[in-house]
Design an enzyme around this catalytic site. Structure first.
Site, PDB file in Angstrom:
ATOM      1  N   ILE A 102      22.941  41.166  27.474  1.00  0.00           N
ATOM      2  CA  ILE A 102      22.624  41.372  28.834  1.00  0.00           C
ATOM      3  C   ILE A 102      21.471  40.568  29.299  1.00  0.00           C
ATOM      4  O   ILE A 102      20.361  40.924  28.697  1.00  0.00           O
ATOM      5  CB  ILE A 102      22.546  42.969  29.156  1.00  0.00           C
ATOM      6  CG1 ILE A 102      23.825  43.582  28.492  1.00  0.00           C
ATOM      7  CG2 ILE A 102      22.025  43.374  30.335  1.00  0.00           C
ATOM      8  CD1 ILE A 102      24.799  43.188  29.120  1.00  0.00           C
ATOM      9  N   ARG A 150      28.337  32.837  39.592  1.00  0.00           N
ATOM     10  CA  ARG A 150      29.172  31.384  39.104  1.00  0.00           C
ATOM     11  C   ARG A 150      28.547  30.455  39.933  1.00  0.00           C
ATOM     12  O   ARG A 150      28.457  29.304  39.605  1.00  0.00           O
ATOM     13  CB  ARG A 150      30.559  31.792  39.107  1.00  0.00           C
ATOM     14  CG  ARG A 150      31.061  32.572  37.899  1.00  0.00           C
ATOM     15  CD  ARG A 150      32.364  32.743  37.891  1.00  0.00           C
ATOM     16  NE  ARG A 150      32.872  33.670  36.513  1.00  0.00           N
ATOM     17  CZ  ARG A 150      33.849  34.394  36.768  1.00  0.00           C
ATOM     18  NH1 ARG A 150      34.933  34.323  37.461  1.00  0.00           N
ATOM     19  NH2 ARG A 150      34.129  34.975  35.361  1.00  0.00           N
ATOM     20  N   ILE A 172      20.196   8.434  24.754  1.00  0.00           N
ATOM     21  CA  ILE A 172      19.731   7.181  25.199  1.00  0.00           C
ATOM     22  C   ILE A 172      18.358   7.250  24.892  1.00  0.00           C
ATOM     23  O   ILE A 172      17.577   6.301  24.703  1.00  0.00           O
ATOM     24  CB  ILE A 172      20.010   7.454  26.777  1.00  0.00           C
ATOM     25  CG1 ILE A 172      21.208   6.890  27.192  1.00  0.00           C
ATOM     26  CG2 ILE A 172      18.648   6.579  27.693  1.00  0.00           C
ATOM     27  CD1 ILE A 172      21.643   7.297  28.792  1.00  0.00           C
ATOM     28  N   GLY A 192      17.333   8.338  22.050  1.00  0.00           N
ATOM     29  CA  GLY A 192      17.279   7.912  20.821  1.00  0.00           C
ATOM     30  C   GLY A 192      16.335   8.883  19.832  1.00  0.00           C
ATOM     31  O   GLY A 192      16.497  10.136  20.016  1.00  0.00           O
ATOM     32  N   GLU A 219      28.833  34.124  32.137  1.00  0.00           N
ATOM     33  CA  GLU A 219      29.519  34.239  33.500  1.00  0.00           C
ATOM     34  C   GLU A 219      30.916  33.798  33.439  1.00  0.00           C
ATOM     35  O   GLU A 219      31.313  33.144  34.590  1.00  0.00           O
ATOM     36  CB  GLU A 219      28.439  33.803  34.573  1.00  0.00           C
ATOM     37  CG  GLU A 219      27.159  34.504  34.525  1.00  0.00           C
ATOM     38  CD  GLU A 219      26.524  34.411  35.965  1.00  0.00           C
ATOM     39  OE1 GLU A 219      27.357  34.639  37.130  1.00  0.00           O
ATOM     40  OE2 GLU A 219      25.347  34.602  35.975  1.00  0.00           O
ATOM     41  N   SER A 225      34.194  28.088  30.037  1.00  0.00           N
ATOM     42  CA  SER A 225      35.071  27.220  30.789  1.00  0.00           C
ATOM     43  C   SER A 225      36.618  27.229  30.759  1.00  0.00           C
ATOM     44  O   SER A 225      37.414  27.056  31.597  1.00  0.00           O
ATOM     45  CB  SER A 225      34.764  25.697  30.194  1.00  0.00           C
ATOM     46  OG  SER A 225      33.422  25.042  30.874  1.00  0.00           O
TER      47      SER A 225
HETATM   48  N1  CAA Z   1      37.211  39.109  43.450  1.00  0.00           N
HETATM   49  C1  CAA Z   1      37.619  40.294  43.792  1.00  0.00           C
HETATM   50  N2  CAA Z   1      38.702  40.852  42.985  1.00  0.00           N
HETATM   51  C2  CAA Z   1      39.260  40.116  42.104  1.00  0.00           C
HETATM   52  C3  CAA Z   1      38.464  38.783  41.669  1.00  0.00           C
HETATM   53  C4  CAA Z   1      37.700  38.213  42.423  1.00  0.00           C
HETATM   54  N3  CAA Z   1      37.018  37.024  42.057  1.00  0.00           N
HETATM   55  N4  CAA Z   1      39.442  38.279  40.575  1.00  0.00           N
HETATM   56  C5  CAA Z   1      40.255  39.234  40.305  1.00  0.00           C
HETATM   57  N5  CAA Z   1      40.358  40.334  41.262  1.00  0.00           N
HETATM   58  C6  CAA Z   1      41.072  41.429  41.226  1.00  0.00           C
HETATM   59  C7  CAA Z   1      42.646  41.212  41.219  1.00  0.00           C
HETATM   60  O1  CAA Z   1      42.921  40.844  42.844  1.00  0.00           O
HETATM   61  C8  CAA Z   1      43.152  42.166  40.652  1.00  0.00           C
HETATM   62  O2  CAA Z   1      43.189  43.172  41.511  1.00  0.00           O
HETATM   63  P1  CAA Z   1      44.765  44.242  42.043  1.00  0.00           P
HETATM   64  O3  CAA Z   1      44.628  45.151  40.698  1.00  0.00           O
HETATM   65  O4  CAA Z   1      44.632  44.939  43.236  1.00  0.00           O
HETATM   66  O5  CAA Z   1      45.829  43.096  41.951  1.00  0.00           O
HETATM   67  C9  CAA Z   1      42.274  42.784  39.552  1.00  0.00           C
HETATM   68  O6  CAA Z   1      40.881  42.384  39.926  1.00  0.00           O
HETATM   69  C10 CAA Z   1      42.688  42.236  38.077  1.00  0.00           C
HETATM   70  O7  CAA Z   1      42.589  41.005  38.127  1.00  0.00           O
HETATM   71  P2  CAA Z   1      43.387  40.107  37.002  1.00  0.00           P
HETATM   72  O8  CAA Z   1      44.779  40.530  36.833  1.00  0.00           O
HETATM   73  O9  CAA Z   1      43.289  38.620  37.405  1.00  0.00           O
HETATM   74  O10 CAA Z   1      42.495  40.491  35.689  1.00  0.00           O
HETATM   75  P3  CAA Z   1      42.445  39.962  34.242  1.00  0.00           P
HETATM   76  O11 CAA Z   1      42.352  41.243  33.465  1.00  0.00           O
HETATM   77  O12 CAA Z   1      43.668  39.083  34.053  1.00  0.00           O
HETATM   78  O13 CAA Z   1      41.140  39.039  34.193  1.00  0.00           O
HETATM   79  C11 CAA Z   1      39.724  37.314  34.310  1.00  0.00           C
HETATM   80  C12 CAA Z   1      40.895  38.068  34.913  1.00  0.00           C
HETATM   81  C13 CAA Z   1      39.264  36.075  35.339  1.00  0.00           C
HETATM   82  C14 CAA Z   1      40.045  36.456  32.836  1.00  0.00           C
HETATM   83  C15 CAA Z   1      38.549  38.088  34.174  1.00  0.00           C
HETATM   84  O14 CAA Z   1      38.762  38.993  33.210  1.00  0.00           O
HETATM   85  C16 CAA Z   1      37.235  37.328  33.847  1.00  0.00           C
HETATM   86  O15 CAA Z   1      36.497  36.892  34.744  1.00  0.00           O
HETATM   87  N6  CAA Z   1      36.698  37.404  32.587  1.00  0.00           N
HETATM   88  C17 CAA Z   1      35.215  36.664  32.207  1.00  0.00           C
HETATM   89  C18 CAA Z   1      34.311  37.682  32.167  1.00  0.00           C
HETATM   90  C19 CAA Z   1      33.068  37.102  32.425  1.00  0.00           C
HETATM   91  O16 CAA Z   1      32.579  36.504  33.140  1.00  0.00           O
HETATM   92  N7  CAA Z   1      31.904  37.701  31.578  1.00  0.00           N
HETATM   93  C20 CAA Z   1      30.584  37.212  31.811  1.00  0.00           C
HETATM   94  C21 CAA Z   1      29.807  38.329  32.223  1.00  0.00           C
HETATM   95  S1  CAA Z   1      28.305  38.222  32.564  1.00  0.00           S
HETATM   96  C22 CAA Z   1      27.407  37.583  31.431  1.00  0.00           C
HETATM   97  O17 CAA Z   1      27.851  36.353  31.067  1.00  0.00           O
HETATM   98  C23 CAA Z   1      26.173  37.976  30.851  1.00  0.00           C
HETATM   99  C24 CAA Z   1      25.181  38.294  31.931  1.00  0.00           C
HETATM  100  O18 CAA Z   1      24.102  39.128  31.608  1.00  0.00           O
HETATM  101  C25 CAA Z   1      25.253  38.053  33.263  1.00  0.00           C
END
Ligand code: CAA
Length: 384
Positions: free
Chosen positions: A157, A244, A338, A340, A364, A367
């Site tokens: 976090i 992002r 570059i 070295g 976040e 890739s």
């Molecule tokens: N905006 C709004 N709604 C969204 C959305 C978006 N960008 N993306 C998905 N949704 C909604 C979908 O429409 C869907 O809604 P319904 O049920 O109404 O259809 C719902 O969310 C579920 O979507 P998915 O079926 O696509 O969900 P999934 O389980 O397959 O996961 C994923 C999708 C893109 C892989 C997602 O899990 C993801 O982004 N994973 C990565 C998580 C991440 O980035 N973690 C980092 C956390 S923060 C951090 O790094 C540390 C810090 O301190 C900040």
């Protein structure tokens, strides 16, 4: 189509650049070595209007557009990814998220203090068993009288050790997967909120504050829910769409910093009786780096612009984050080569860029995850 920044955007870019060059870059190496976040910069970023850039002035924000906030992230990314990372979480994942989803009361209670830096925000999604698969979080929430009670553990976090306010995601029905997730605004002095530093030393972002936070029967009032019950996953994903863009812009900044450092170095460094910048192999690397930086910048600005138009920007944001972080990893690797032996030493900044940039490719959404988001918009998601 026009490729010019507006006068307001140029002004915020100039303000961010002056701040980054005068107050952030000169202390970045020392903060990295001490492993301490330069906390005094938070107030300064508040004075400069960066802490809640995209939030409306009515709630203490600066009313910047998304492109304006991306310019701030880019300039900070050029100087120090730890400071840029702080801001992408505080302003992008937290303040902008409350602005989007908060009730009037929540906005009035938190946004002005987030904008001034009196309150620092963190975003608690990731858990030991739920990283990329965010819908599988194990933290739970249950109703108890006029409160909600949270139990669970969050890791990685950013700002976790210094935050006064956390957006926390927990499930009230784990079988329902993402439809069971709720979001909460949890103040750090809530009973049952405990935090500690993460074990181990990180490769980069060593000045950033990364914590493990435990919610142990953590009680919050009913008014702490952000968004509707079961809407938490959408809150989380929408916030990540803001964050992002911040990471993509930060990566553009790192890649630009690598290019700047290399250009200065190859003009001075002489081998075989010539400046190394006169050798074609070095020139080819620099030319590719410069083209990559420009392409990543255009993708990033376009994602921010789409958000400013109120148009769907999820795919464009993932493209920007994917491309910008990948080319910045390459730029940093080439920059070390570059330089070295000097590039391998903490005497030169490219060594820090090389360590820091790997984090941007991971947090976040890695890739791999950005590719999933992009591809799903191309081929759709099959129901199983
Ligand atoms: N905006 C709004 N709604 C969204 C959305 C978006 N960008 N993306 C998905 N949704 C909604 C979908 O429409 C869907 O809604 P319904 O049920 O109404 O259809 C719902 O969310 C579920 O979507 P998915 O079926 O696509 O969900 P999934 O389980 O397959 O996961 C994923 C999708 C893109 C892989 C997602 O899990 C993801 O982004 N994973 C990565 C998580 C991440 O980035 N973690 C980092 C956390 S923060 C951090 O790094 C540390 C810090 O301190 C900040």
């Amino acid at each position: 189509m026009q490729f010019e920044l507006s006068p307001e955007q140029r002004a915020v870019q100039a303000r961010a650049r002056a701040f980054a060059e005068a107050e952030v870059a000169p202390i970045a190496r020392a903060a990295d070595e001490r492993g301490e976040f330069p906390i005094h910069l938070v107030r300064r970023m508040g004075e400069l209007g960066f802490l809640a850039g995209a939030v409306s002035p009515e709630y203490g924000g600066s009313g910047l557009d998304h492109l304006g906030t991306a310019l701030v992230y880019e300039e900070l990314g050029r100087a120090d990814s730890s400071v840029r990372g702080f801001l992408a979480v505080h302003a992008g994942l937290v303040a902008a998220c409350i602005d989007d989803w908060g009730t009037e009361e929540q906005k009035r209670r938190y946004l002005p203090r987030l904008a001034s830096g009196e309150l620092i925000g963190c975003y608690c999604l990731t858990e030991p068993n739920a990283g990329s698969d965010a819908a599988s979080i194990e933290a739970t929430v249950r109703e108890d009288g006029d409160s909600y009670v949270l139990d669970g553990e969050k890791i990685w976090i950013t700002n976790g050790g210094i935050a006064g306010l956390a957006i926390v995601f927990a499930s009230h029905d784990r079988a329902a997967r993402h439809k069971g997730i709720c979001a909460f605004l949890v103040e750090a002095d809530a009973p049952g909120f405990r935090r500690e530093r993460l074990p181990g030393q990180e490769l980069g972002h060593r000045a950033a504050d990364h914590a493990r936070i435990v919610f142990d029967g953590c009680r919050v009032p009913k008014s702490a829910m952000l968004g509707a019950p079961g809407e938490g996953f959408k809150v989380a994903m929408a916030a990540l769409d803001h964050g992002r863009v911040g990471v993509a812009a930060g990566a553009v900044g790192v890649a630009q910093a690598c290019l700047d450092a290399c250009v200065a170095f190859v003009r001075e460094r002489r081998q075989f009786g010539r400046r190394i910048g006169d050798f074609q192999m070095i020139q080819a690397q620099l030319a590719d780096m410069a083209a990559d930086v420009e392409a990543a910048r255009l993708l990033t600005y376009r994602a921010a612009w789409l958000k400013d138009q109120g148009r769907p920007a999820t795919q464009a944001t993932s493209m920007a984050k994917l491309f910008a972080t990948e080319i910045a990893v390459k730029a940093a690797s080439d920059a070390v080569l570059i330089h070295g032996g000097r590039g391998y030493s903490s005497q030169y900044p490219v060594e820090r860029y090389y360590r820091d940039i790997k984090g941007l490719q991971i947090y976040e959404g890695t890739s791999h995850i950005q590719r999933i988001v992009i591809a799903r918009e191309l081929v759709g998601k099959e129901e199983r």
